[in-house]
Design an enzyme around this catalytic site. Sequence first.
Site, short mmCIF file in Angstrom:
data_model
loop_
_atom_site.label_atom_id
_atom_site.label_comp_id
_atom_site.label_asym_id
_atom_site.label_seq_id
_atom_site.Cartn_x
_atom_site.Cartn_y
_atom_site.Cartn_z
N ASP A 30 0.86 -1.18 0.00
CA ASP A 30 0.00 0.00 0.00
C ASP A 30 0.90 1.23 0.00
O ASP A 30 1.99 1.21 0.58
CB ASP A 30 -0.90 0.02 1.24
CG ASP A 30 -1.75 1.26 1.33
OD1 ASP A 30 -2.75 1.36 0.58
OD2 ASP A 30 -1.43 2.16 2.13
N GLU B 130 0.91 5.58 0.59
CA GLU B 130 0.22 6.80 1.00
C GLU B 130 0.82 7.95 0.20
O GLU B 130 2.04 8.03 0.03
CB GLU B 130 0.38 7.05 2.50
CG GLU B 130 -0.28 6.00 3.38
CD GLU B 130 -1.78 5.95 3.20
OE1 GLU B 130 -2.39 7.01 2.92
OE2 GLU B 130 -2.36 4.85 3.33
N HIS C 278 -5.08 4.58 7.56
CA HIS C 278 -4.49 5.19 6.37
C HIS C 278 -2.98 5.36 6.52
O HIS C 278 -2.40 6.38 6.12
CB HIS C 278 -5.16 6.53 6.05
CG HIS C 278 -6.55 6.38 5.51
ND1 HIS C 278 -6.83 6.08 4.21
CD2 HIS C 278 -7.75 6.45 6.14
CE1 HIS C 278 -8.12 6.00 4.03
NE2 HIS C 278 -8.70 6.21 5.20
N ASP D 12 -2.57 -0.64 6.90
CA ASP D 12 -3.61 -0.90 5.91
C ASP D 12 -3.42 -2.24 5.20
O ASP D 12 -4.40 -2.94 4.91
CB ASP D 12 -3.64 0.23 4.87
CG ASP D 12 -4.31 1.48 5.42
OD1 ASP D 12 -4.67 1.47 6.61
OD2 ASP D 12 -4.45 2.46 4.67
#
Length: 499
Positions: A39, A41, A187, A192
Amino acid sequence: MASASPSASASSEPAAAPEVDAPAAALPAEGPTEIAFFDVETSVPQRAGQGYALLEFGAILVCPRRLVEVASYATLVRPADPASAVSAASVRCNGITRDAVSAAPPFRDVADAVYDLLNGRVWAGHNIVRFDSARIREAFTEIGRSPPQPKGMIDTLPLLTQRFGRRAGDMKMASLANYFGLGKQRHRSLDDVRMNLEVLKYCATVLFLEASLPEVLTVENLVERAMTRSRANGTASPDLPKPEANSPPDSSKRQRTVSPVDCVMPAEGNQGTSDPSTNRESVELVSHIEEMKLNTTTHVDASSSGYPGFLEPDDVSIECIKISVAPLHQFGRRSSIQHRDCPLQLCCAGLKVQFGVSTKFLDNAGRPKMSIVVEIPENLCKVLEFCDVLARKLSQESGSSSEWRPLIKKYGYINRPTIRLNIPPISNSDAVAFSTDICQREPSGNIQKLAFGNVGATELDSLFVKGSKVDAFFSLELYDYQQNAGIRLVAKRLVIHSN
């Protein structure tokens, strides 16, 4: 700043390679076997055409046979210009500040670790096809390097939408985590991806159980078995008045409108039978099912639309509204707004559109957020204001530090109350659809459901023009993430009035 495992402390040293169970030389000739859940950000674009700046990368390696984590890696990434990349909106989204990324290594310094972890493995993540993998490729291109290549890809967003259905609403990670009681999405990359793996396990378990015991785990068979047991025990269902076929529903009946799927719960105060051999749970279930049968034939008929499970504002008893808080398995709790022990869903006819769909606001995938702003009458305003005050009080009492976003906003010189109705998109491959039923009422009164292809904000905006009127059916969903909390109104059905 990087950390090679959950127990490793953050430092400003160059990112270390991910820890794995065996050296690379011991991997089979066909390549690594672990699945790389990852993931990213990023910054939040503030204007159309602005790109994303990578702020954090996190991944776990998962054994595909045991579904256990065998390695992890996470690092913050310093963008070229932290001051302009990390806006206030970006901080609200993921909590990553300018100071945090200013001390982090640039992507060039962690690119080797990211490449070694991803290249030649199966990639997995939520919405990685459209978002995360694109950001990785952009990051490598920016430093003049070829990006890693996956051996395969598992995008859990379209996968679970197709296989699990829309049981969790918009199927975002936060919604899925809330559905399974896994707590609030943070987040942050490493948190996540671990939540993503847990959600996938839960969905797979539910589907496995349903496939293994379809005769037991479906609502229809549950009802049939309960009614059969009650008849075998000699217990008759409570006598209920049967509505006349052509009689309009009265207000008292509409207040009891329930959703046949969501509201199967024991009826309080049911006396059952004195026979000790009678299954009391079956009696209660049958009693409630019979009431639901009555209610589904007498549902609210807002503007002759016939959409069951929704209440008009005048049919809502304020004193019967409450916030239901259910304890979760390991983390936090699940909250919902209920009316007479069923999820509160509302409908209101003839709402005037104040603002149509705009491209000003974007979601994390860079798509315009689909929503409209409508004026609301006094009776609906009263109900929603009560819900807003009740939910805000609960948020404060629970110790939340998020900023509460008022549900009702007022515009103009006479302070007309307005609400925002969200139209959640469904992303499948290259097409975009909507979970909201969008219909049009013809001058004759007939209602036709509109069929869309790959529709965008411009096409929707041409339908919801300022001053037009719509009949709205919507649910109330509590949220608390990205340092914001409030009530989100999700449109389930919108009926546009033809001129």
